[in-house]
Design an enzyme around this catalytic site. Structure first.
Site, PDB file in Angstrom:
ATOM      1  N   SER A 117       0.817  -1.200   0.000  1.00 39.96           N
ATOM      2  CA  SER A 117       0.000   0.000   0.000  1.00 39.96           C
ATOM      3  C   SER A 117       0.865   1.270   0.000  1.00 39.96           C
ATOM      4  O   SER A 117       1.627   1.494  -0.925  1.00 39.96           O
ATOM      5  CB  SER A 117      -0.965  -0.034   1.192  1.00 39.96           C
ATOM      6  OG  SER A 117      -1.992   0.915   1.056  1.00 39.96           O
ATOM      7  N   ASP A 180      -9.960  -4.895  -4.032  1.00 43.43           N
ATOM      8  CA  ASP A 180      -9.311  -3.806  -3.300  1.00 43.43           C
ATOM      9  C   ASP A 180     -10.139  -2.529  -3.441  1.00 43.43           C
ATOM     10  O   ASP A 180     -10.287  -1.985  -4.531  1.00 43.43           O
ATOM     11  CB  ASP A 180      -7.902  -3.579  -3.843  1.00 43.43           C
ATOM     12  CG  ASP A 180      -7.062  -2.670  -2.950  1.00 43.43           C
ATOM     13  OD1 ASP A 180      -7.642  -1.854  -2.205  1.00 43.43           O
ATOM     14  OD2 ASP A 180      -5.829  -2.777  -2.988  1.00 43.43           O
ATOM     15  N   HIS A 209      -7.712  -5.643   0.091  1.00 45.96           N
ATOM     16  CA  HIS A 209      -6.514  -4.835   0.348  1.00 45.96           C
ATOM     17  C   HIS A 209      -5.647  -5.490   1.421  1.00 45.96           C
ATOM     18  O   HIS A 209      -5.706  -5.128   2.593  1.00 45.96           O
ATOM     19  CB  HIS A 209      -6.940  -3.435   0.787  1.00 45.96           C
ATOM     20  CG  HIS A 209      -5.821  -2.433   0.842  1.00 45.96           C
ATOM     21  ND1 HIS A 209      -5.192  -1.957  -0.291  1.00 45.96           N
ATOM     22  CD2 HIS A 209      -5.211  -1.813   1.888  1.00 45.96           C
ATOM     23  CE1 HIS A 209      -4.272  -1.081   0.051  1.00 45.96           C
ATOM     24  NE2 HIS A 209      -4.253  -0.986   1.372  1.00 45.96           N
TER      25      HIS A 209
END
Length: 266
Positions: A117, A180, A209
């Protein structure tokens, strides 16, 4: 005597070194079998997790679920923050670069960078010119051999665009989840598209995610590392165009997965 191999692990927003280490246990264990030691720095910016999602529009959102972090009272951190009145514009404080400079000197050199991320967004920017950005000499940090991005994105602020315009020579694996909802597919693909076609691979998993930790998925990632490290750059350049395309398609097809799996499961 075997040469020590190190990987720099950059955690996501509202995570920490300890949280990211716990959530990548399967990956760490299998890369260890390949001779890699994973090192987890902790971002210098502390985050008040309780202060997240306090507006009326954001109430009810779960930080632990959304950012794949801890639901406990563990301290959490971030590498950078959004600029006011902007959704995708960020500014990285110089102390982040200074911290990582010192971390590399103390724990490196590193063979690869893996991020999740926000950590993958930072890592993707760093590897465009790792030594220059972190003020490192070639002796202090030889050329990186690979970069892996889990749900990583391209930094969109104008101040960083020049770095992506250079020809990036470090092979990269970009992983995104089909579900996601935190990082849009377009942002993940913008980072992916920053790499030359023969230096990038995209792997799609059916989840959301997070960094997948299943045995099958971890084997695919680790085998990609083996393929990448063992393949001479010149050999990659000499591949026929049709064969190169196997590495460039939006999803790994069955032929490529069979080739990776044929290297042996970990």
């Amino acid at each position: 005597m075997s040469v020590k191999k190190n990987v720099l692990m950059l955690h996501g927003f509202v995570q920490s070194d300890k949280i990211f280490s716990a959530k990548t246990g399967g990956l760490r264990k299998n890369l260890k079998k390949l001779g890699y030691d994973l090192h987890y720095p902790c971002a210098p910016h502390s985050i008040d997790k309780k202060a997240l999602f306090q507006s009326e529009a954001e109430k009810g959102r779960d930080a632990a679920k959304e950012f794949n972090t801890s639901a406990t009272l563990d301290e959490v951190y971030g590498w950078f923050f959004r600029k006011p009145d902007s959704s995708n514009s960020f500014e990285i404080d110089q102390k982040v670069f200074n911290y990582l400079h010192n971390y590399v000197l103390e724990n490196g050199p590193f063979d690869g960078v893996i991020g999740f991320s926000q950590g993958a967004g930072l890592g993707g920017y760093l590897v465009t010119d790792f030594n220059k950005i972190l003020n490192l000499t070639e002796k202090q940090q030889p050329a990186l051999k690979f970069f892996i991005s889990f749900s990583g994105f391209k930094l969109e602020d104008k101040a960083y665009q020049g770095s992506y315009d250079k020809a990036i020579e470090i092979p990269s694996l970009h992983v995104r989840g089909e579900l996601d909802a935190v990082v849009a597919e377009s942002r993940i693909m913008a980072l992916y598209d920053s790499w030359p076609q023969n230096k990038r691979t995209l792997l799609v998993h059916p989840g959301a995610h997070f960094v997948p930790n299943s045995k099958q998925f971890v084997s695919q990632v680790c085998n990609w590392v083996q393929v990448t490290i063992n393949k001479d750059d010149q050999e990659q350049d000499d591949l026929p165009e049709a064969e190169q395309e196997q590495f460039d398609r939006p999803q790994l097809d069955d032929d490529l997965l069979d080739m990776i799996d044929s290297l042996g499961r970990l």
